[in-house]
Design an enzyme around this catalytic site. Sequence first.
Site, PDB file in Angstrom:
ATOM      1  CG  LEU A 239     -73.846  -9.793-108.956  1.00 39.28           C
ATOM      2  CD1 LEU A 239     -74.578  -9.459-110.243  1.00 39.28           C
ATOM      3  CD2 LEU A 239     -72.995 -11.037-109.120  1.00 39.28           C
TER       4      LEU A 239
ATOM      5  CG  HIS B 147     -65.940  -5.618-107.343  1.00 42.02           C
ATOM      6  ND1 HIS B 147     -66.904  -5.015-108.127  1.00 42.02           N
ATOM      7  CD2 HIS B 147     -65.242  -6.432-108.159  1.00 42.02           C
ATOM      8  CE1 HIS B 147     -66.793  -5.447-109.359  1.00 42.02           C
ATOM      9  NE2 HIS B 147     -65.788  -6.313-109.415  1.00 42.02           N
TER      10      HIS B 147
ATOM     11  CG  MET C 292     -73.680  -0.884-104.472  1.00 38.57           C
ATOM     12  SD  MET C 292     -75.433  -0.453-104.594  1.00 38.57           S
ATOM     13  CE  MET C 292     -76.160  -1.699-103.535  1.00 38.57           C
ATOM     14  CD  GLU C 293     -69.088  -0.704-101.063  1.00 33.53           C
ATOM     15  OE1 GLU C 293     -68.710  -1.820-101.453  1.00 33.53           O
ATOM     16  OE2 GLU C 293     -69.463   0.181-101.863  1.00 33.53           O
TER      17      GLU C 293
ATOM     18  CG  ASP D 170     -83.301  -4.240 -83.233  1.00 32.10           C
ATOM     19  OD1 ASP D 170     -84.290  -4.995 -83.069  1.00 32.10           O
ATOM     20  OD2 ASP D 170     -82.201  -4.433 -82.680  1.00 32.10           O
TER      21      ASP D 170
END
Length: 168
Positions: A79, A81, A117-118, A132
């Site tokens: 959700l 953008h 969120m970014e 990793d």
Amino acid sequence: MATRSSQLTHFDAGGQAHMVDVGDKPNTRRVAVAGGRIDMQPETLALIASGTAGKGDVLGIARIAGIQAAKKTSDLIPLCHPLALTRVAMEFELDSQGSAVRCNATVETVGPTGVEMEALTAVQVALLTIYDMCKAVDRNMVVQNVRVMEKHGGKSGTFHAAKPGPTP
């Protein structure tokens, strides 16, 4: 008491998930800073510091991974953008006392919605990239304390996180 839909903006009045409408919000400069850490064995930290890890420049690759992740956040978080980011900066600090790598991401845009969120995605992916690249020598690494440290801009203004408590 507020209803669930008014507390959680990603749900409509019927309780269905939806993308928040930001079409009427003004474009403003928005900045978010997120941080986190990955704990590891001292020998693993020494490999990263010396640049002799088998897969190459661990922090250089993690930096690029974090930047790329910030740009792809809306592809990962359903959700979110899609945003035109104006800046993504990744910082790493080697913590020899805590045997960890700390990571901060600063993300900026000019738009109708924030970039928390970014910034969170950038930190998480950068730390996962370190895992990793070093897992062959240390599978006990732990990613932790990923959180928004501060944000600026938009209707809710400025936020600064409280200092974190001791790490277990």
